[in-house]
Design an enzyme around this catalytic site. Structure first.
Site, PDB file in Angstrom:
ATOM      1  N   CYS A   1      40.828  43.641  38.253  1.00  0.00           N
ATOM      2  CA  CYS A   1      40.614  42.986  37.011  1.00  0.00           C
ATOM      3  C   CYS A   1      41.664  42.934  35.902  1.00  0.00           C
ATOM      4  O   CYS A   1      41.757  41.810  35.060  1.00  0.00           O
ATOM      5  CB  CYS A   1      39.284  43.655  36.647  1.00  0.00           C
ATOM      6  SG  CYS A   1      39.294  45.411  36.148  1.00  0.00           S
TER       7      CYS A   1
ATOM      8  N   ASP B   1      35.996  35.153  32.800  1.00  0.00           N
ATOM      9  CA  ASP B   1      36.285  36.271  33.596  1.00  0.00           C
ATOM     10  C   ASP B   1      37.007  35.843  34.929  1.00  0.00           C
ATOM     11  O   ASP B   1      36.449  35.301  35.941  1.00  0.00           O
ATOM     12  CB  ASP B   1      34.962  36.816  34.005  1.00  0.00           C
ATOM     13  CG  ASP B   1      35.286  38.362  34.832  1.00  0.00           C
ATOM     14  OD1 ASP B   1      36.569  38.397  35.057  1.00  0.00           O
ATOM     15  OD2 ASP B   1      34.353  39.180  34.879  1.00  0.00           O
TER      16      ASP B   1
ATOM     17  N   HIS C   1      35.883  47.400  33.851  1.00  0.00           N
ATOM     18  CA  HIS C   1      36.471  46.017  33.850  1.00  0.00           C
ATOM     19  C   HIS C   1      37.202  45.476  32.851  1.00  0.00           C
ATOM     20  O   HIS C   1      37.209  46.200  31.579  1.00  0.00           O
ATOM     21  CB  HIS C   1      35.214  45.372  33.901  1.00  0.00           C
ATOM     22  CG  HIS C   1      35.277  43.758  34.535  1.00  0.00           C
ATOM     23  ND1 HIS C   1      36.194  43.617  35.586  1.00  0.00           N
ATOM     24  CD2 HIS C   1      34.887  42.477  34.218  1.00  0.00           C
ATOM     25  CE1 HIS C   1      36.073  42.563  35.900  1.00  0.00           C
ATOM     26  NE2 HIS C   1      35.416  41.645  35.040  1.00  0.00           N
TER      27      HIS C   1
END
Lengths: 321, 662
Positions: free
Chosen positions: B416, B476, B460
């Protein structure tokens, strides 16, 4: 404002003459073996209680002197057997010898036929010779060639054992140590006693000059009096508590047997009598406990404490009132 | 007072005290620096080895030197000696040094008392169920050590094998078990302060958790950490997993290596123009201690408690760091729009890129800007790039100075933080204001407990871009590479890289066990003054003022204690037979003069001890000796004693008044 007691107390078991004679006997032995009042009292207690005595200590601390002094003071016939590795049972008990005149074997009694037998360095002899002595101690009689010969009464064995210098010895097994009512050590004398010992004349001469303080009848009377010393229920409770504690103690593999309990009570009674009391106190039990119990206790494998130490701990731990 | 030297401890007793000290300091091991742990361990080992050889006292200068040495280590490690960590390190070290001078029972008592304080103070650092249980075991060990110090019948008569260590321990556990009802009473009824006395300011912790900076690899350790970050109880049904973005620090500033948050975020006025479309969802978060000030809330928090503060980047903070379990209620809107106007300074910050870093990425962004006209098209292009040729992994290859360039054009592997960082750099190069948002994504919904467990491994990072007319929009990029990351969680995706302890069934088991942890947190750790009051309100406790309450508490407990003491004394007295009781009374009266009668000390010996002490007046001494004579007569010189005699003896004992020699 003392309590006026209703219930009857036990009277003193000894008449004044006998009590004085006993005190004189104690004093006389104390005059020969210096600074060992406690051990001498134990030896007397052992004798009066009808047991046998084991003295375990180094050479030269007065084991033999004590035995000699006891024999002379108590007016006992004395014999000394020096135990060696080639000693045979017949050397102790005696042997049947063919008498031509009678055309028969005649028993020639060995040194065991004495009232006070000093078995010196008992652990030097073979187990066979040792058991001949031990059997005689238990039975007060010996059997040779199928004939039973009674030993003289009173019969009192004082055995000595050297705890060091163990090469070529046969240490008495634990089961046979049980035959001795008391086991004591003498230790070195204290400073003053040793000084007096060094300054005074030879012990052997001293013993030769000793005169008997008690006659045979008095000895028997004293032994009878021991049995009449009162052990109150509370005291028997205490003795039982000691026995029970020895059996459940973690540091002990084997505790005290009923025979040990009997010996403990008997020795305590004799000790009370030596103090002129007709009843037994817990302190009497405590005074003889180590001598009665230490050689009968078998420590657990992991315990580092000595037997005497364990006996002392038992005394410290068992509650007394 | 006796002038004899107090007996020294046996090696077994010393070992117990040493183990107690070790247990107490071990509880602090997780937060102690290595040097200090080593010092303490060395002290304990040396004490023990030394005591095996000798019980002689340690010279004073050695102790002083050791204390000085330790203070040096302490200041070297912490810089000062004030605060929770240095303070407890000091306590641990002093405890270990105490062991070094422990020789007699009194020392041992002091050491054990101090060890229990030290052990309990470890709960300042960790209040989890497992740790509390470990503390409980440690306390049992302390009690076992105390018991071992007692002079009891079998104390000196223990075969030193391993099994013999169990009975005292069992007794310690039994004593603790007996204390549980009392502790429960205290827990429920003793008034408590809402803010603990021991909280010290400025505790900068070494706890794991989301930090407010992000540089390559900073999240990596978190993704392998299974410990709980927080637990959430939703008012209604939980939202879909893909919506569970727990917003933490928002990182705008980038220096080529590290992302940091904007300092001014909270000085500026609150975020503007939040349009929550659709219903908002309410929930309660129970946050594990982080030692940080920021909190986590679902995108986007619309209603927060007064004590908390919301920045204009919609992250939520609190004034004090979260040093203990912290519970707060938030309402969030899952579909939202915010910030339709971007202030110029914020726009500048959200477009800034460091010079001389990542030239290829910047060039790529500029290319997209010139080729594509729409911002949305540029975003799609970037996501398409990630989707086409990138690979999600928790163990990416190392990156060079131009980390984004290396990642985008060479390694193409990462997790991430790589995707979020690279995406924001690309957007900024293409002229779209963008920033990194860190926090947690997802969580495990515990059906039986009806709560969501969010672990550190759910950490994250994602991106937000500012689109004209729409405001800040969440993108994202990780989802473009690996949709499963969002659907299943980081560890599920990286299954090839998991260690054995992260296997599925174990993870499931641990998820289930977490229910117990949550119950512990809810029932025990979170039980504060307010909840206590709620519990007791039905009994009218809210109508009593605090002063009365305190007096009431003191009064009741004193009465109960007195009653218990009386009862205990009565039971011991009643058991004794009349003669025993009278004799015990006599010995009690005299114990003040020559000390108590020993367990194996007979009456004649005790009387002799009294005689030699010569502390009593002549008249009294004579009376005492007569009484002992009577006692011996009653108990030992008769086959039986009448009740009349015993009663008479008991009366005499009662009449006896102790007079000492003047």
């Amino acid at each position: 404002m003392s309590v006026s007691l209703v219930s009857p107390a036990v009277p003193s078991p000894l008449d004044p003459i006998l009590a004085r004679a006993l005190d004189a006997a104690l004093a006389q032995v104390n005059g020969v073996v210096l600074g060992k009042a406690r051990q001498i009292k134990l030896a007397f207690a052992c004798f009066l209680a009808g047991g046998h005595l084991l003295i375990e200590d180094l050479p030269g601390v007065g084991k033999t002197t004590l035995a000699h002094a006891l024999a002379a003071t108590l007016n006992l016939s004395f014999a000394r057997i020096q135990f060696t590795s080639d000693l045979l049972p017949s050397d102790i008990v005696g042997v049947g010898i063919y008498e031509r005149a009678d055309s028969a074997f005649k028993f020639h009694p060995g040194p065991l036929f004495a009232q006070l037998v000093l078995a010196d360095e008992i652990n030097r002899a073979t187990p066979k010779a040792q058991s001949a002595l031990l059997e005689a101690m238990a039975e007060h009689q010996v059997t040779a060639d199928g004939t039973t010969h009674a030993l003289p009464e009173p019969f009192f064995v004082v055995a000595t054992q050297n705890p060091l210098d163990l090469a070529g010895t046969f240490a008495l097994p634990d089961s046979q140590l049980d035959r001795f009512m008391l086991r004591i050590g003498l230790n070195y004398p204290d400073r003053d006693a040793e000084r007096a010992l060094l300054a005074a004349s030879d012990r052997r001469e001293l013993i030769a000059q000793l005169s008997p303080c008690l006659d045979a009848n008095q000895v028997l009377e004293l032994r009878g009096a021991v049995a009449r010393v009162l052990a109150s229920p509370a005291l028997i409770d205490y003795v039982q508590a000691l026995l029970a504690a020895s059996r459940s103690h973690v540091e002990l593999r084997v505790g005290l047997s009923p025979r040990a309990g009997l010996a403990l009570l008997q020795a305590a009674r004799a000790r009370a009598l030596l103090d002129g009391r007709g009843y037994c106190l817990p302190e009497d039990v405590q005074a003889v406990f180590a001598a009665v119990a230490a050689h009968r206790l078998i420590p657990a494998a992991a315990s580092a404490a000595s037997r005497d130490e364990l006996a002392r701990r038992l005394l410290d731990q068992v509650a007394v009132r | 007072m006796s002038k004899t030297r107090a007996p020294t401890l046996t090696i077994r007793q010393f070992s117990f005290v040493g183990a107690a000290v070790l247990a107490a300091t071990l509880a602090h091991a997780p937060h102690l620096p290595l040097a200090i742990s080593a010092f303490i361990l060395a002290m304990v080992a040396i004490s023990w080895a030394r005591y095996r050889r000798t019980d002689a006292a340690l010279p004073g200068w050695v102790k002083l030197a050791l204390i000085a040495a330790f203070l040096l280590i302490l200041t070297a490690e912490y810089g000062n000696v004030i605060g929770r960590e240095p303070g407890s390190a000091l306590a641990c070290a002093m405890l270990a040094l105490k062991l070094l001078e422990t020789r007699i029972r009194r020392d041992a008592f002091a050491a054990i008392c101090f060890a229990s304080f030290t052990l309990m103070s470890a709960l300042l650092f960790d209040t989890s169920l497992g740790f509390a249980l470990a503390t409980f075991a440690g306390l049992a060990l302390l009690l076992a050590a105390l018991r071992e110090l007692e002079p009891r019948p079998a104390a000196s008569a223990i075969v030193p094998n391993l099994r013999s260590y169990w009975p005292p321990l069992r007794a310690g556990f039994a004593a603790l078990g007996l204390a549980v009802p009392l502790a429960l009473c205290g827990f429920l009824f003793v008034p408590r302060l809402d803010s603990p006395l021991w909280r010290t300011p400025g505790d900068a912790g070494g706890r794991t958790g989301i930090s407010d900076t992000m540089s390559p690899g900073s999240v990596q350790s978190l993704l392998l950490d299974d410990s709980a970050a927080f637990r959430v109880g939703f008012d209604g049904p939980p939202p879909a997993r893909a919506q569970l973005y727990w917003r933490g620090p928002v990182l705008t500033n980038y220096d080529g290596e590290t992302w940091t948050r904007r300092e001014s975020g909270f000085a500026e006025p609150d975020a503007r123009a939040v349009n929550a479309n659709g219903p908002s969802i309410g929930y309660e978060v129970t946050l594990e201690p982080t030692d940080k000030t920021w909190l986590f809330a679902l995108d986007l928090p619309v209603d927060i408690p007064l004590e908390m503060q919301r920045g204009n980047d919609m992250s939520v903070i609190r004034r004090r760091p979260v040093t203990e379990l912290f519970r707060y209620r938030v309402k969030s809107a899952l579909s939202y729009r915010f910030d339709s106007v971007l202030p110029s300074d914020l726009r500048r910050a959200a477009l800034a890129l460091p010079d001389d870093f990542n030239p290829r990425s910047v060039a790529q962004g500029k290319t997209w800007r010139s080729e594509l006209h729409d911002d949305q098209a540029i975003i799609d292009a970037a996501l398409a790039l990630f989707h086409a040729s990138f690979f999600y992994t928790l163990s990416p290859p190392p990156l060079g100075r131009d980390s984004v360039d290396d990642f985008l054009f060479d390694t193409k592997r990462g997790f991430c933080e790589h995707y979020a960082g690279a995406f924001v750099v690309l957007m900024r190069a293409a002229g779209i204001p963008a920033r990194v948002v860190t926090g947690y994504q997802g969580g495990y919904f515990h059906r039986a407990g009806n709560y969501l467990l969010v672990r550190q491994s759910d950490a994250h990072a994602w991106a937000e871009v500012w689109l004209t007319g729409r405001g800040w929009v969440r993108v994202d990029p990780t989802a473009a590479v690996s949709p499963q990351r969002i659907e299943l969680g980081a560890q599920a995706v990286a299954f090839g890289e998991r260690a054995w302890y992260q296997s599925d069934w174990l993870l499931t088991l641990r998820n289930q066990i977490d229910l117990v942890n949550r119950g512990w947190n809810n029932l025990i750790v979170q039980f504060n003054g307010r909840r206590q009051q709620n519990l007791l309100n039905p009994f009218g406790i809210d109508r009593i003022d605090p002063t009365t309450l305190v007096w009431l508490l003191i009064g009741t407990s004193s009465l109960l204690l007195a009653a218990a003491t009386l009862w205990a004394m009565r039971t011991t007295r009643r058991r004794a037979a009349p003669l025993d009781a009278a004799y015990d009374a006599l010995c009690r009266k005299l114990s003040r003069i020559v000390g108590p009668r020993g367990a194996g000390e007979g009456p004649r010996d005790y009387a002799a001890r009294l005689r030699t002490a010569q502390t009593l007046s002549d008249r009294c001494a004579g009376e005492v000796q007569r009484l002992f004579g009577d006692y011996v007569g009653l108990r030992y010189a008769r086959a039986f004693s009448t009740a009349q005699d015993i009663a008479e003896f008991a009366r005499s004992v009662r009449r006896l008044s102790i007079e000492t020699r003047t």
